[in-house]
Design a protein around this motif. Structure first.
Motif, PDB file in Angstrom:
ATOM      1  N   GLU B  68     -12.354  -7.166  -4.042  1.00  0.00           N
ATOM      2  CA  GLU B  68     -11.584  -5.460  -4.354  1.00  0.00           C
ATOM      3  C   GLU B  68     -11.383  -5.405  -3.503  1.00  0.00           C
ATOM      4  OE1 GLU B  68     -14.686  -3.087  -6.710  1.00  0.00           O
ATOM      5  OE2 GLU B  68     -12.523  -1.909  -6.815  1.00  0.00           O
ATOM      6  N   MET B  69     -10.616  -4.391  -2.488  1.00  0.00           N
ATOM      7  CA  MET B  69     -10.581  -3.757  -1.650  1.00  0.00           C
ATOM      8  C   MET B  69     -10.011  -2.110  -1.982  1.00  0.00           C
ATOM      9  SD  MET B  69      -6.857  -5.401  -0.894  1.00  0.00           S
ATOM     10  CE  MET B  69      -6.988  -4.127   1.706  1.00  0.00           C
ATOM     11  N   LEU B  70      -8.988  -1.458  -0.722  1.00  0.00           N
ATOM     12  CA  LEU B  70      -8.332  -0.195  -1.138  1.00  0.00           C
ATOM     13  C   LEU B  70      -7.204  -0.158  -0.486  1.00  0.00           C
ATOM     14  CD1 LEU B  70      -8.947   1.989  -3.721  1.00  0.00           C
ATOM     15  CD2 LEU B  70     -10.341   3.974  -1.803  1.00  0.00           C
ATOM     16  N   MET B  71      -6.025   0.098  -1.349  1.00  0.00           N
ATOM     17  CA  MET B  71      -5.214   0.656   0.563  1.00  0.00           C
ATOM     18  C   MET B  71      -4.952   2.395  -0.236  1.00  0.00           C
ATOM     19  SD  MET B  71      -2.644  -2.993  -0.757  1.00  0.00           S
ATOM     20  CE  MET B  71      -3.767  -3.585  -2.027  1.00  0.00           C
ATOM     21  N   SER B  72      -4.303   2.515   0.966  1.00  0.00           N
ATOM     22  CA  SER B  72      -3.578   3.882   1.074  1.00  0.00           C
ATOM     23  C   SER B  72      -3.515   4.493   0.446  1.00  0.00           C
ATOM     24  CB  SER B  72      -3.792   4.153   2.624  1.00  0.00           C
ATOM     25  OG  SER B  72      -2.443   3.936   3.013  1.00  0.00           O
ATOM     26  N   VAL B  73      -3.501   5.332  -0.339  1.00  0.00           N
ATOM     27  CA  VAL B  73      -2.912   5.972  -1.749  1.00  0.00           C
ATOM     28  C   VAL B  73      -1.010   6.661  -0.501  1.00  0.00           C
ATOM     29  CG1 VAL B  73      -2.710   8.521  -2.790  1.00  0.00           C
ATOM     30  CG2 VAL B  73      -4.346   6.975  -2.680  1.00  0.00           C
ATOM     31  N   VAL B  74      -1.352   7.188  -0.224  1.00  0.00           N
ATOM     32  CA  VAL B  74      -0.193   7.646   1.087  1.00  0.00           C
ATOM     33  C   VAL B  74      -0.046   6.053   2.119  1.00  0.00           C
ATOM     34  CG1 VAL B  74       1.205   8.809   3.217  1.00  0.00           C
ATOM     35  CG2 VAL B  74      -0.572   9.521   1.630  1.00  0.00           C
ATOM     36  N   THR B  75       1.087   5.722   1.738  1.00  0.00           N
ATOM     37  CA  THR B  75       2.055   4.113   2.987  1.00  0.00           C
ATOM     38  C   THR B  75       3.173   4.390   3.887  1.00  0.00           C
ATOM     39  OG1 THR B  75       2.576   3.727   0.929  1.00  0.00           O
ATOM     40  CG2 THR B  75       1.048   3.044   0.995  1.00  0.00           C
ATOM     41  N   ALA B 113       2.477  -2.790   0.924  1.00  0.00           N
ATOM     42  CA  ALA B 113       1.018  -2.633   1.159  1.00  0.00           C
ATOM     43  C   ALA B 113      -0.045  -4.067   1.672  1.00  0.00           C
ATOM     44  CB  ALA B 113       0.293  -1.339   1.133  1.00  0.00           C
ATOM     45  N   ASP B 116       1.119  -6.412   4.170  1.00  0.00           N
ATOM     46  CA  ASP B 116       1.272  -6.370   5.023  1.00  0.00           C
ATOM     47  C   ASP B 116       0.167  -6.828   6.146  1.00  0.00           C
ATOM     48  OD1 ASP B 116       2.127  -5.477   7.648  1.00  0.00           O
ATOM     49  OD2 ASP B 116       0.864  -3.269   7.172  1.00  0.00           O
ATOM     50  N   VAL B 117      -1.180  -6.305   4.895  1.00  0.00           N
ATOM     51  CA  VAL B 117      -2.383  -7.264   5.614  1.00  0.00           C
ATOM     52  C   VAL B 117      -3.000  -8.194   4.772  1.00  0.00           C
ATOM     53  CG1 VAL B 117      -4.979  -7.103   4.224  1.00  0.00           C
ATOM     54  CG2 VAL B 117      -3.245  -4.317   3.780  1.00  0.00           C
ATOM     55  N   LEU B 132      -6.725 -10.697  -4.270  1.00  0.00           N
ATOM     56  CA  LEU B 132      -7.409  -9.045  -4.326  1.00  0.00           C
ATOM     57  C   LEU B 132      -7.243  -8.240  -4.840  1.00  0.00           C
ATOM     58  CD1 LEU B 132      -5.771  -9.266  -0.116  1.00  0.00           C
ATOM     59  CD2 LEU B 132      -8.258  -9.728  -1.210  1.00  0.00           C
ATOM     60  N   ILE B 135      -8.360  -0.935  -7.360  1.00  0.00           N
ATOM     61  CA  ILE B 135      -8.286   0.222  -8.564  1.00  0.00           C
ATOM     62  C   ILE B 135      -8.727   1.949  -7.791  1.00  0.00           C
ATOM     63  CG2 ILE B 135      -9.566   1.335 -10.310  1.00  0.00           C
ATOM     64  CD1 ILE B 135     -11.749  -1.055 -10.507  1.00  0.00           C
ATOM     65  N   THR B 137      -5.526   5.383  -6.881  1.00  0.00           N
ATOM     66  CA  THR B 137      -4.699   6.706  -7.857  1.00  0.00           C
ATOM     67  C   THR B 137      -3.422   5.890  -6.608  1.00  0.00           C
ATOM     68  OG1 THR B 137      -6.176   8.297  -7.421  1.00  0.00           O
ATOM     69  CG2 THR B 137      -3.712   8.613  -7.278  1.00  0.00           C
TER      70      THR B 137
END
Lengths: 572, 572
Positions: B68-75, B113, B116-117, B132, B135, B137
């Motif tokens: 689990e990871m979390l990407m930014s909501v704004v890209t 995104a 890119d990671v 990966l 969860i 927004t």
């Protein structure tokens, strides 16, 4: 996580824009990934810590009687227009229009949104108090995002909002939230201070507000504190006293020539006086819609003015330093200003000035000062106020405890909002007498992602991060220094033993030397490293536990491993 | 939650824009609060269900080997520009500029995104496969947001992405994710179908893709399925056969007058034939950059064309119905079109047409049809394809099982992406031979908030929601029908007993009658209601458990209460 199969890597290079330790270490230890200026993806290793912080915050909020909810990240402009903040919030609020040409923004904060929920549900004082919170993504369009998660544009925040029919109830819940915050930071294992903060323009006089600061040398905020006195305050609001002997009069007030000596230091050296036996004269301008007046501030020669305190002496006025032109117009000569024969300025003495003692002051003539100026003897109506900037070495106001200065990182802020939003958005309820009233609100923030960065600022050394156990991504780095198939198998079994006991383990089974593995383990900074070294184990049959923080190494048998690890984790 | 102190209320009114059951019930049961068109705040009662769904999804993803990871909501816009989707995504992507005039958007999805990671971390095939997930927004700026959480603009989604060096590896992980999805929906307690979906323009030929559909009468998607055959497919891709007897030739092919009979129904009634003994003639235009051609499609008279299937017969062409003007230009007369003496059109027969049987077809003359048209005898080179729209009553292609049609709500989609993104964003790695290659990707979505709405669409009755136990906000509604102080005290104690046993309980201690309380409890729809009725209890000393789904009422003693509740919850 088994490293040969998992997703984690470290980096040797420090990115150019990473200037503080937490930013550098989070990048180097593979906790975050930069997507754009101020925008970060939280990689699995970093996100585990974030989620642990969230969970501790959540549990303490629940215990304090708050209900968790989640507000939309995008909020409609209409709500902000109701309170006037659509204009006032300034550039940090990212505004845009949707396809239907409606105003929207990405929430930088949620007072309007929660007040909208409140007014559509709560109608009576009987339903109060009410405490709601969320853990959500926020966005502030900083012009110069920097310091990694410390001042990013997108961040995770816990924000709670409470509603009350009376000030007593607000105070009671505020105190409960204060305790919950203490619990949070204690559980996180961080050294912190809850400091009395400045309410700013929003607060009315008796509105309480505290900042929770994680202590770290790199912190942006200065905190005046005394452990013994249980006192801590932001330097802007700190009230302290100093203990200096006042000078007795040595003769009549008289002019003395001080050619070219325009600073306190120069004058006192020249006259062989202590700096605190002179008075510093500062001229300020106070201005509101109706008038403009000038103020002469007098402080002990080696004290500094706290401008916020001066502003509070002139509520409703904008207070700024007088310009050179204004000084000239007032007939004052920079470097030689003093309080004698001044009629067109308000004069305010700092409370630290002994009104019966003798001071050196400017003579309002070029290259001249006055000696033996005793305020009470010269100034008719004396106005005093607490104006000086507190500093290390001061005493608490009762004179009993000496205070120190520490630097902190603001990670929490609790705040009595009053009825600003409920009034502004017509969120009234019926009180006990059936009359409409605007409830009082409190708001309570914790910067979750910022907190992780602050924890690292406080807990690291030259080799990497040193996680407090409660928020470490995993509990243990299991470093296998093995070559033979037999020992590889032994390592695999040991890993199973560790995870089956409920421990969270990073198993370094990579094909790499011990130096490489320990460097990575130190950089990642899990509280404990468990080492299976084939050579050592063949000799003594023992494993090694390394404590990341102290560097201590402990030999342990395989039977005692789990209990020893758990015992050590409790202390870290 | 103790209702007199908590934060929950129900509403009698159905908001005007709420047209489907889940939207109405979520609003009426106080689960969500509308902030603006397509923007909802999740209230505490609703957010508990959302978090339960999240947790089940998280556990199954972890079990399947995902991190689990979390990407930014704004890209940042740059990433989308690399793949060309900055333009292609269309209006649903909310784009804007930040203060520094950089292109940004609120993520509608995260392929760019994550790639890119990936490209900044993974360099070798040895680090694959990699799975990966997050969860998070998401936002899609629907012009006409509707149906509450079913088609909101902001929503919570689980999206997973996997990376592979070989197709075998992609297939293997894809199958593991498929299983994980089955586990998720089984644990959620929902009736669902995993249907073979259409890959759309993005997919290459052997790319697998499945949609996970929650079965509900109000679903937007039609699913063809047979439990016995373990077959389920979206109606657009379903391959089925029908069993009808072909008509033998009764004479030579001959024209027959059918004055004013321009539909299959009219012609067959007039000629006293079964509709499936006639052929339906449809004319389409296929067009690409180079050419434009017309197609005559022939289906059994009572079958419908599946246009998606026709498009697959003409890859690279845009396929549309021929206009009346085009028909005229082709010399065809609407209502009387047929395959005989046609030279300027491609002719395609649906595989269901028996090429040796006799059919009624249009005669390409006004008010005339042909009888005894046998395809093999008339058409020289016959082209056939599976073109018909599957329907209820069809059989699986082996002819063994009859299929049914159900309606579903798409809540999950798994998809083999191939190398579209890794190629597009230059995310290459080194393969076993040290050569650069673009890894294959899979992506796997679950609409978390949509799933909660879908669960309600599937599980409700006229009185309210009927939660599957796994995702109910709480386990039990404890309804106290008590008047005396003694019984109020007894109710308080019983509540403590319930929560101390680990149950999640909504305790209705409000000053209200039984009718009001039961109505609210039914509307909220927790699996069980535990009732303490003062009058009944005085008579028999018993409590009552009501099962929300069945309406069954069970008398139980206080000693047996907890074990009975836990036993029942396991079944619900």
């Amino acid at each position: 996580m088994i490293l040969s199969k998992g997703f984690w890597q470290t980096y040797k290079e420090v990115p150019a824009d990473a200037t503080i330790a937490s930013h550098q270490l989070m990048m180097r230890a593979g906790l975050i990934h930069k997507s754009a200026a101020g925008l970060y993806n939280y990689l699995p290793m970093g996100y585990r810590s974030i989620r642990k912080v969230e969970q501790i915050v959540r549990e303490e909020m629940d215990k304090a009687g708050c209900y968790e909810m989640l507000m939309s990240v995008v909020t409609p402009g209409e709500l902000w227009q109701e309170t006037g903040r659509w204009e006032k919030m300034g550039g940090e609020m990212l505004k845009f229009k949707d396809k239907a040409d409606r105003d929207l923004c990405i929430s930088p904060t949620n007072e309007e949104a929660i007040t909208d929920v409140f007014r559509k549900t709560i109608k009576s004082y009987k339903d109060l108090p009410l405490s709601l919170y969320q853990i959500n993504t926020k966005f502030r369009d900083e012009i110069r995002p920097r310091f990694g998660l410390m001042r990013g544009r997108e961040f995770i925040m816990k924000d709670a909002y409470t509603f009350h029919a009376t000030k007593e109830c607000l105070d009671e819940v505020y105190d409960r939230m204060y305790e919950a915050y203490e619990n949070v930071f204690n559980r996180l294992g961080l050294e912190f201070s809850a400091v009395v903060a400045d309410g700013g323009a929003m607060a009315d006089g008796d509105a309480k507000t505290h900042e929770f600061q994680v202590i770290a040398d790199s912190g942006e905020d200065a905190i005046i504190y005394s452990n013994e006195a249980n006192y801590a305050a932001n330097i802007e609001t700190a009230k302290t006293i100093r203990k200096v002997e006042s000078a007795a009069k040595t003769g009549s007030m008289a002019e003395v020539s001080t050619p070219g000596k325009a600073t306190i230091k120069e004058v006192c050296e020249f006259l062989k006086k202590n700096e605190f036996h002179s008075l510093k004269s500062l001229v300020y301008k106070a201005r509101n819609d109706e008038e403009e007046k000038f103020i002469l501030v007098l402080l002990l020669g080696d004290d500094e003015l706290n401008e916020l305190k001066l502003e509070k002496v002139y509520p409703g006025y904008e207070v700024t330093t007088a310009t050179d032109t204004e000084l000239k117009a007032l007939g004052l000569i920079k470097g030689f200003i003093g309080p004698v024969e001044i009629s067109n300025l308000d004069i305010v003495f700092d409370t630290q000035v002994d009104l019966n003692a003798a001071y050196v002051v400017g003579a309002n003539k070029l290259d001249m000062h006055l000696e033996n100026f005793v305020p009470k003897e010269v100034i008719k109506q004396i106005k005093t106020a607490d104006l000086r900037l507190a500093c290390s070495g001061d005493y608490t106001v009762d004179g009993k405890h000496q205070v120190e200065l520490k630097r902190g990182i603001e990670v929490g802020h609790i705040f009595q909002l009053g009825d600003k939003y409920t009034k502004g958005m017509d969120a009234t309820i019926l009180d006990q007498n059936g009359k409409a009233m605007a409830p009082l609100m409190g708001c309570y923030g914790i910067g979750v992602t910022r907190l992780v960065a602050a924890a690292i600022e406080q807990n690291h050394d030259e080799n990497g991060i040193i996680w407090p156990a409660a928020i470490a991504p995993y509990n243990v780095s299991f470093v296998a220094i093995v070559k033979s198939e037999e020992y590889k198998e032994k390592a695999n079994e040991l890993y199973k033993t560790l995870i089956n006991s409920g421990l969270e383990v990073v198993y370094d089974d990579r094909k790499a030397g011990p130096g490489f593995k320990f460097k990575d383990a130190d950089l990642l900074g899990l509280p404990l490293q468990v080492v299976l070294g084939e050579r050592d184990h063949k000799e003594d049959g023992m494993l090694e536990i390394r404590i990341r923080r102290s560097g201590e190494k402990i030999k342990v048998s395989q039977e005692d491993l789990i209990s020893k690890v758990n015992e050590l984790l409790k202390e870290l």
